[in-house]
Design a protein around this motif. Structure first.
Motif: not given
Length: 205
Positions: A30-31, A33, A53, A56
């Motif tokens: 989920r995080d 980048r 995202h 991202m």
């Protein structure tokens, strides 16, 4: 050119494709980048990833100018997506590190030894804990099942892409494990469509 045009025309019609894609999307952190898409085509997978995202930075590689043109149209107003023309048969360019590397129906066109070396390059590009998710066209264990797959997707065998270099799931998983990936498995499969996922260990620098 003919196979590229047919793919663009039918990309949304292949049965069960959405199932496999949804599993892939679930396993991208989920995080995340920075995400690299190998053989991005018209950018379909990057577009799906950006739903969850939105911030991202996505990098899409593809060799086909026709595919890249379609991707450029898709992301015309999106500064978070970078498209690069590159032949996956060659060493990956220096693009920095990524939280996830994904691919959809691209790597099976490479010769087997290149597949194996590409997986090693992916390992090196991933941040510790990064995910490699390859949604792929794989080899069937028998001619009967190979024919059944083409019947299921509504394509005659004579439309089979001569550039395909299909390989079984088991051998590809063994390569990923040997390279040092962990949590290596086939996370979803239907006939000749399979999702292979592997994680670079958190302690791997």
């Amino acid at each position: 050119m003919e196979h590229v045009s047919r793919y663009l025309y039918r990309a949304d019609e292949y049965p069960r494709r959405g199932e496999g894609e949804s599993v892939l999307l679930e396993h991208v952190p989920r995080d995340a980048r920075r995400v690299l898409d190998l053989g991005t085509g018209d950018g379909r997978l990057l577009a799906l990833l950006r739903v969850d995202h939105p911030e991202m930075h996505g990098v899409g590689l593809d060799f086909s100018e026709l595919m890249l043109a379609a991707a450029r149209r898709r992301f015309a107003d999106n500064e978070h997506v970078e498209l690069v023309q590159h032949d996956l048969a060659q060493l990956l360019p220096a693009l920095g590190r990524f939280d996830a590397v994904v691919s959809s129906f691209a790597i099976h066109h490479l010769e087997h030894e290149r597949k194996r070396s590409l997986y090693g390059e992916v390992f090196d590009l991933l941040e510790p804990g990064g995910v490699f998710a390859n949604f792929e066209h794989v080899a069937s264990p028998s001619d009967r099942l190979h024919t059944a797959f083409f019947t299921a997707i509504g394509e005659p065998l004579e439309h089979e892409d001569p550039s395909d270099r299909l390989l079984d799931v088991e051998r590809q998983l063994s390569w990923l494990r040997a390279l040092g990936f962990e949590d290596v498995d086939c996370y979803w499969k239907w006939l000749e469509m399979a999702l292979l996922i592997a994680v670079r260990p958190s302690g791997a620098d």
